[in-house]
Design a protein around this motif. Structure first.
Motif, PDB file in Angstrom:
ATOM      1  N   ASP A  73      74.114  13.431  63.785  1.00  0.00           N
ATOM      2  CA  ASP A  73      72.443  13.844  64.227  1.00  0.00           C
ATOM      3  C   ASP A  73      71.432  12.991  63.524  1.00  0.00           C
ATOM      4  OD1 ASP A  73      71.921  15.126  61.979  1.00  0.00           O
ATOM      5  OD2 ASP A  73      72.589  16.865  62.269  1.00  0.00           O
ATOM      6  N   LYS A  74      70.284  13.325  63.846  1.00  0.00           N
ATOM      7  CA  LYS A  74      69.029  12.303  63.159  1.00  0.00           C
ATOM      8  C   LYS A  74      68.938  12.617  61.883  1.00  0.00           C
ATOM      9  CE  LYS A  74      66.191  12.884  67.630  1.00  0.00           C
ATOM     10  NZ  LYS A  74      64.912  13.480  68.305  1.00  0.00           N
ATOM     11  N   ASP A  75      69.373  13.618  61.084  1.00  0.00           N
ATOM     12  CA  ASP A  75      69.204  13.563  59.814  1.00  0.00           C
ATOM     13  C   ASP A  75      70.311  12.779  59.030  1.00  0.00           C
ATOM     14  OD1 ASP A  75      67.119  15.323  60.159  1.00  0.00           O
ATOM     15  OD2 ASP A  75      68.438  17.133  60.105  1.00  0.00           O
ATOM     16  N   ASP A  76      71.291  12.372  59.818  1.00  0.00           N
ATOM     17  CA  ASP A  76      72.395  11.711  58.999  1.00  0.00           C
ATOM     18  C   ASP A  76      71.585  10.242  58.599  1.00  0.00           C
ATOM     19  OD1 ASP A  76      74.603   9.485  59.001  1.00  0.00           O
ATOM     20  OD2 ASP A  76      75.719  11.458  58.945  1.00  0.00           O
ATOM     21  N   GLU A  77      71.947   9.888  57.375  1.00  0.00           N
ATOM     22  CA  GLU A  77      71.488   8.465  56.732  1.00  0.00           C
ATOM     23  C   GLU A  77      71.860   7.457  57.572  1.00  0.00           C
ATOM     24  OE1 GLU A  77      72.763   7.488  52.861  1.00  0.00           O
ATOM     25  OE2 GLU A  77      75.104   8.063  53.489  1.00  0.00           O
ATOM     26  N   ARG A  78      72.857   7.251  58.299  1.00  0.00           N
ATOM     27  CA  ARG A  78      73.207   6.263  58.872  1.00  0.00           C
ATOM     28  C   ARG A  78      72.529   6.175  60.157  1.00  0.00           C
ATOM     29  NH1 ARG A  78      79.454   8.152  59.130  1.00  0.00           N
ATOM     30  NH2 ARG A  78      78.460  10.187  58.837  1.00  0.00           N
ATOM     31  N   VAL A  79      72.125   7.323  60.970  1.00  0.00           N
ATOM     32  CA  VAL A  79      71.058   7.452  62.058  1.00  0.00           C
ATOM     33  C   VAL A  79      69.909   6.908  61.725  1.00  0.00           C
ATOM     34  CG1 VAL A  79      70.222   8.829  63.863  1.00  0.00           C
ATOM     35  CG2 VAL A  79      72.635   9.030  63.169  1.00  0.00           C
ATOM     36  N   LYS A  80      69.359   7.617  60.620  1.00  0.00           N
ATOM     37  CA  LYS A  80      68.155   7.168  60.168  1.00  0.00           C
ATOM     38  C   LYS A  80      67.939   5.605  59.898  1.00  0.00           C
ATOM     39  CE  LYS A  80      66.766  11.716  57.744  1.00  0.00           C
ATOM     40  NZ  LYS A  80      66.739  12.292  56.570  1.00  0.00           N
ATOM     41  N   ALA A  81      68.900   5.095  59.248  1.00  0.00           N
ATOM     42  CA  ALA A  81      68.870   3.545  59.166  1.00  0.00           C
ATOM     43  C   ALA A  81      68.773   2.701  60.269  1.00  0.00           C
ATOM     44  CB  ALA A  81      70.042   3.194  57.811  1.00  0.00           C
ATOM     45  N   ALA A  82      69.669   3.167  61.289  1.00  0.00           N
ATOM     46  CA  ALA A  82      69.717   2.428  62.492  1.00  0.00           C
ATOM     47  C   ALA A  82      68.243   2.456  62.900  1.00  0.00           C
ATOM     48  CB  ALA A  82      70.641   2.837  63.260  1.00  0.00           C
ATOM     49  N   VAL A  83      67.710   3.527  63.015  1.00  0.00           N
ATOM     50  CA  VAL A  83      66.515   3.922  63.898  1.00  0.00           C
ATOM     51  C   VAL A  83      65.327   3.058  63.192  1.00  0.00           C
ATOM     52  CG1 VAL A  83      64.630   5.644  64.507  1.00  0.00           C
ATOM     53  CG2 VAL A  83      67.225   6.065  64.949  1.00  0.00           C
ATOM     54  N   ALA A  84      65.307   3.071  61.739  1.00  0.00           N
ATOM     55  CA  ALA A  84      64.480   2.305  61.030  1.00  0.00           C
ATOM     56  C   ALA A  84      64.505   0.947  61.462  1.00  0.00           C
ATOM     57  CB  ALA A  84      64.755   2.726  59.441  1.00  0.00           C
ATOM     58  N   TRP A  85      65.709   0.341  61.227  1.00  0.00           N
ATOM     59  CA  TRP A  85      65.838  -1.163  61.713  1.00  0.00           C
ATOM     60  C   TRP A  85      65.349  -1.507  63.218  1.00  0.00           C
ATOM     61  CZ3 TRP A  85      67.898  -4.310  65.205  1.00  0.00           C
ATOM     62  CH2 TRP A  85      67.788  -5.969  64.962  1.00  0.00           C
ATOM     63  N   LEU A  86      65.575  -0.576  64.173  1.00  0.00           N
ATOM     64  CA  LEU A  86      65.027  -0.781  65.444  1.00  0.00           C
ATOM     65  C   LEU A  86      63.555  -0.510  65.476  1.00  0.00           C
ATOM     66  CD1 LEU A  86      67.717   1.298  67.346  1.00  0.00           C
ATOM     67  CD2 LEU A  86      67.545  -1.137  67.473  1.00  0.00           C
ATOM     68  N   GLY A  87      63.040   0.244  64.785  1.00  0.00           N
ATOM     69  CA  GLY A  87      61.518   0.481  64.612  1.00  0.00           C
ATOM     70  C   GLY A  87      60.865  -0.671  64.230  1.00  0.00           C
ATOM     71  N   LYS A  88      61.236  -1.536  63.383  1.00  0.00           N
ATOM     72  CA  LYS A  88      60.935  -2.754  62.869  1.00  0.00           C
ATOM     73  C   LYS A  88      61.063  -3.910  63.804  1.00  0.00           C
ATOM     74  CE  LYS A  88      62.074  -1.380  58.082  1.00  0.00           C
ATOM     75  NZ  LYS A  88      62.661  -1.815  56.662  1.00  0.00           N
ATOM     76  N   HIS A  89      61.964  -3.856  64.549  1.00  0.00           N
ATOM     77  CA  HIS A  89      62.145  -4.762  65.608  1.00  0.00           C
ATOM     78  C   HIS A  89      62.137  -4.508  67.126  1.00  0.00           C
ATOM     79  CE1 HIS A  89      64.509  -5.562  61.592  1.00  0.00           C
ATOM     80  NE2 HIS A  89      64.057  -7.113  61.904  1.00  0.00           N
ATOM     81  N   TYR A  90      61.304  -3.474  67.477  1.00  0.00           N
ATOM     82  CA  TYR A  90      61.309  -3.181  68.837  1.00  0.00           C
ATOM     83  C   TYR A  90      60.517  -4.030  69.728  1.00  0.00           C
ATOM     84  CZ  TYR A  90      59.941  -0.370  72.724  1.00  0.00           C
ATOM     85  OH  TYR A  90      59.908   0.279  74.272  1.00  0.00           O
ATOM     86  N   THR A  91      61.214  -4.662  70.700  1.00  0.00           N
ATOM     87  CA  THR A  91      60.395  -5.210  71.607  1.00  0.00           C
ATOM     88  C   THR A  91      61.419  -5.319  72.828  1.00  0.00           C
ATOM     89  OG1 THR A  91      59.705  -7.463  72.203  1.00  0.00           O
ATOM     90  CG2 THR A  91      61.587  -7.407  70.890  1.00  0.00           C
ATOM     91  N   LEU A  92      61.050  -5.302  73.956  1.00  0.00           N
ATOM     92  CA  LEU A  92      61.838  -5.471  75.285  1.00  0.00           C
ATOM     93  C   LEU A  92      61.737  -7.119  75.858  1.00  0.00           C
ATOM     94  CD1 LEU A  92      60.919  -2.280  77.011  1.00  0.00           C
ATOM     95  CD2 LEU A  92      63.061  -2.947  75.699  1.00  0.00           C
TER      96      LEU A  92
END
Length: 376
Positions: free
Chosen positions: A267-286
């Motif tokens: 789920d969203k509270d897992d450190e692995r999910v948080k880290a992935a979302v954070a990376w994508l948040g820094k590189h979001y583009t289409l």
């Protein structure tokens, strides 16, 4: 293109948005939430694929089984049924390639996992009345059988463990593993299944995150939370290495990793999910596949769409705090890239993305998650 759409305030913004769409030579020149424009794009794409279908039911002379499974799945996701003539012909072709081990692949294929997994997406979507239950039980057995585990003399500590490769005895990778997990999920396999648990072990080791789940050498060299291609056989990233020997993260694999972790029950509270979302948040583009540019762009789109849908948020918040209505943004991007004949194609042809049938199949699956609000 997306930047232009964010300027839609007043006449100038609307004019710029219109000009951007014209520049992409798309036949779709409607507002984001125009259901008619969306439906027109889908109809045009399905008509394109219908015209491209071969007499034997396949959609491509190159990699026909995988491409046919992808195209059939894309068509089925937009309202056609197993009894539709085009779909039925495609499924009959796929059935003709079922092997005794339950897999669906060509003779001598080096892509047994991809071919079977993409075929599963089609048969699962066509299985509303249970007509393909037996077939899908066979594919499940096949896919679980090619997963690296104790049956291949791999202990849990081995970097190969839990992953899936192309289907022979080649090393596993995150892309193949994500496709396997997608196929298993499509047939009802849940997070408590041993195959999903094993796959999560492999997926976690393909992340640039030091944790109890990944004690390899690579995260310390590039601790950014994103994902790379494989931890197996010495590790590899399609985006290359950092100067100190780390494996570079890139977006399509990070979305694949995020999606796979959620399918495996995190789920969203897992450190692995948080880290992935954070990376994508820094590189979001289409505009591109971050880390790979235009390479694998449409693979990126479908993986992005499925991952963000699985994450469950209607707005994706980037590192600078901007809230992105990602479905509308993805819809605008994909409609803007559609060709006049209804297809989609990537001018950067690596990984077969110069094949319009393959890319149109990818896009039909991706754009399903980007329907106008009223349609959901």
């Amino acid at each position: 293109m997306l930047a232009l759409f964010t300027l839609r305030k007043g006449l100038l913004g609307r004019a710029l948005a219109f000009a951007a769409l014209v520049a992409f030579t798309s036949p779709i020149l409607a507002a984001d939430d125009d259901r008619a424009a969306y439906d027109k794009a889908i109809t045009s794409a399905v008509n394109f694929l219908t015209a491209q279908q071969n007499e034997d039911g396949s959609f491509s002379d190159a990699a026909p089984i995988g491409v046919t499974g992808l195209c059939a799945a894309g068509i089925l996701e937009h309202g056609r049924t197993a009894d539709d003539p085009v779909v039925k012909k495609a499924l009959t072709f796929l059935e003709s390639n079922i092997k005794e081990d339950g897999g669906i692949y060509g003779e001598g294929s080096n892509h047994k996992n991809y071919e079977t997994s993409l075929s599963v997406l089609a048969f699962a979507a066509a299985n509303k009345d249970g007509r393909y239950d037996k077939l899908l039980a066979g594919t499940d057995k096949f896919l679980k059988g090619i997963q690296w585990d104790a049956s291949e003399e791999k202990e849990e500590s081995d970097p190969f463990y839990g992953g899936a490769g192309y289907g022979g005895h080649k090393r596993p990778d995150l892309s193949n593993t994500a496709f396997m997990m997608e196929a298993l999920k499509a047939t009802g396999t849940g997070p408590d299944d041993e195959a999903m648990k094993k796959a999560l072990i492999f997926v976690s080791r393909c992340q640039n995150l030091e944790s109890e789940h990944n004690t390899s050498e690579f995260p310390a060299k590039n601790p950014d939370g994103g994902f790379y291609y494989t931890i197996a056989a010495g590790g590899s990233s399609q985006a290359g290495e950092t100067p100190n020997g780390g494996l570079r993260s890139y977006a399509s694999m990070t979305y694949a990793g995020l999606k796979s972790m959620i399918y495996a029950g995190l789920d969203k509270d897992d450190e692995r999910v948080k880290a992935a979302v954070a990376w994508l948040g820094k590189h979001y583009t289409l505009d591109e596949n971050p880390g790979m540019g235009q390479q694998g762009l449409f693979y990126f789109y479908v993986t992005c769409a499925k991952a963000l849908d699985a994450l469950g948020d209607e707005e994706f918040v980037t590192a600078d705090g901007t809230k992105h209505p990602w479905r509308a943004e993805l819809r605008a991007e994909l409609l803007g890239r559609q060709q006049k004949d209804g297809s989609w194609v990537n001018e950067t042809t690596r990984w077969m993305e110069g094949n319009p049938q393959l890319v149109t199949g990818y896009t039909l699956l991706a754009i399903k998650y980007a329907q106008p609000t009223a349609a959901k």
